[in-house]
Design a protein around this motif. Sequence first.
Motif, PDB file in Angstrom:
ATOM      1  N   PRO A 272       0.821  -1.225   0.000  1.00 42.18           N
ATOM      2  CA  PRO A 272       0.000   0.000   0.000  1.00 42.18           C
ATOM      3  C   PRO A 272       0.850   1.268   0.000  1.00 42.18           C
ATOM      4  CG  PRO A 272      -0.858  -1.544   1.592  1.00 42.18           C
ATOM      5  CD  PRO A 272       0.437  -2.127   1.090  1.00 42.18           C
TER       6      PRO A 272
ATOM      7  N   THR B 121       2.220   1.796  -3.414  1.00 43.66           N
ATOM      8  CA  THR B 121       1.169   2.242  -4.337  1.00 43.66           C
ATOM      9  C   THR B 121       0.881   3.727  -4.179  1.00 43.66           C
ATOM     10  OG1 THR B 121       0.161   0.049  -4.167  1.00 43.66           O
ATOM     11  CG2 THR B 121      -1.206   1.804  -5.113  1.00 43.66           C
ATOM     12  N   VAL B 122       0.717   4.175  -2.925  1.00 39.05           N
ATOM     13  CA  VAL B 122       0.417   5.587  -2.673  1.00 39.05           C
ATOM     14  C   VAL B 122       1.584   6.459  -3.143  1.00 39.05           C
ATOM     15  CG1 VAL B 122       0.004   7.329  -0.876  1.00 39.05           C
ATOM     16  CG2 VAL B 122      -1.141   5.107  -0.746  1.00 39.05           C
TER      17      VAL B 122
ATOM     18  N   ALA C 122       1.642   6.754  -6.847  1.00 35.26           N
ATOM     19  CA  ALA C 122       0.512   7.563  -7.319  1.00 35.26           C
ATOM     20  C   ALA C 122       0.797   9.063  -7.163  1.00 35.26           C
ATOM     21  CB  ALA C 122      -0.756   7.190  -6.560  1.00 35.26           C
TER      22      ALA C 122
ATOM     23  N   LEU D  96      -6.383  11.288  -5.345  1.00 34.61           N
ATOM     24  CA  LEU D  96      -5.330  10.346  -4.991  1.00 34.61           C
ATOM     25  C   LEU D  96      -5.902   8.939  -4.809  1.00 34.61           C
ATOM     26  CD1 LEU D  96      -2.300  10.042  -4.316  1.00 34.61           C
ATOM     27  CD2 LEU D  96      -2.918  10.384  -1.935  1.00 34.61           C
TER      28      LEU D  96
ATOM     29  N   SER E 298      -6.264   7.612  -8.139  1.00 37.40           N
ATOM     30  CA  SER E 298      -4.961   7.272  -8.730  1.00 37.40           C
ATOM     31  C   SER E 298      -4.412   5.957  -8.191  1.00 37.40           C
ATOM     32  CB  SER E 298      -3.924   8.356  -8.453  1.00 37.40           C
ATOM     33  OG  SER E 298      -4.412   9.626  -8.758  1.00 37.40           O
ATOM     34  N   CYS E 299      -4.759   5.646  -6.951  1.00 28.85           N
ATOM     35  CA  CYS E 299      -4.229   4.429  -6.329  1.00 28.85           C
ATOM     36  C   CYS E 299      -4.885   3.169  -6.893  1.00 28.85           C
ATOM     37  CB  CYS E 299      -4.411   4.479  -4.811  1.00 28.85           C
ATOM     38  SG  CYS E 299      -3.253   5.604  -4.028  1.00 28.85           S
TER      39      CYS E 299
ATOM     40  N   LEU F 180      -6.645  -0.618  -3.516  1.00 31.50           N
ATOM     41  CA  LEU F 180      -6.385   0.057  -2.242  1.00 31.50           C
ATOM     42  C   LEU F 180      -7.640   0.820  -1.822  1.00 31.50           C
ATOM     43  CD1 LEU F 180      -3.794  -0.003  -0.632  1.00 31.50           C
ATOM     44  CD2 LEU F 180      -3.218   2.217  -1.542  1.00 31.50           C
TER      45      LEU F 180
ATOM     46  N   VAL G 260      -5.517   4.505   2.044  1.00 33.61           N
ATOM     47  CA  VAL G 260      -4.872   5.679   1.448  1.00 33.61           C
ATOM     48  C   VAL G 260      -4.755   6.778   2.505  1.00 33.61           C
ATOM     49  CG1 VAL G 260      -4.991   7.436  -0.370  1.00 33.61           C
ATOM     50  CG2 VAL G 260      -5.744   5.107  -0.857  1.00 33.61           C
TER      51      VAL G 260
ATOM     52  N   THR H 158      -2.091   5.880   5.088  1.00 31.20           N
ATOM     53  CA  THR H 158      -0.748   5.995   4.515  1.00 31.20           C
ATOM     54  C   THR H 158      -0.335   7.452   4.395  1.00 31.20           C
ATOM     55  OG1 THR H 158      -1.159   3.967   3.286  1.00 31.20           O
ATOM     56  CG2 THR H 158       0.701   5.293   2.567  1.00 31.20           C
TER      57      THR H 158
END
Length: 144
Positions: free
Chosen positions: A22, A25-26, A29, A41, A44-45, A49, A54, A57
């Motif tokens: 995760p 990924t964030v 992104a 966002l 975008s992830c 997720l 998100v 994170t």
Amino acid sequence: MTVAEIQLQQHLKKAGFSLTNPRKTVFSALQDREPQTMAELVTSCGNNLDRASVYRTIELFEQLGIVQKLHVGWKYRLELTDAFSHHHHHMTCLRCGTITAFSEDAELENRLHKLAEFHNFKPQDHQIEMRGLCHNCQVATRMI
Ligand SMILES: [Zn+2]
Ligand SMILES: [Zn+2]
């Protein structure tokens, strides 16, 4: 892993965290993108997720100085800090909300440091944001 991901991993490790999927990924992104709202966002992830992950994170990234909030009026957008991207500033269009980044300007940076020095201030970082109308909106408002 990319160079940036290795840098992220080391940064997390120093604070006692590991580079989980995760977090990866964030981070990706946020890379090479214009500042995004939290909702953008999450999109975008992608699907793997959920929103809560998100948010969590981003909270951690903010605490660790990986992500910073860019305040635009009463809203904010998220972007990577200078440690993880190039130092830059923004111009925000008040009409359509477009954010344009302008790259580092040595003369401006120099001047800011001199100013800080003059006031006996030790600067850590800074944000500069110009607000106004983008080219398209200048044309559009002229036509009204
Ligand atoms: Zn505009
Ligand atoms: Zn600057």
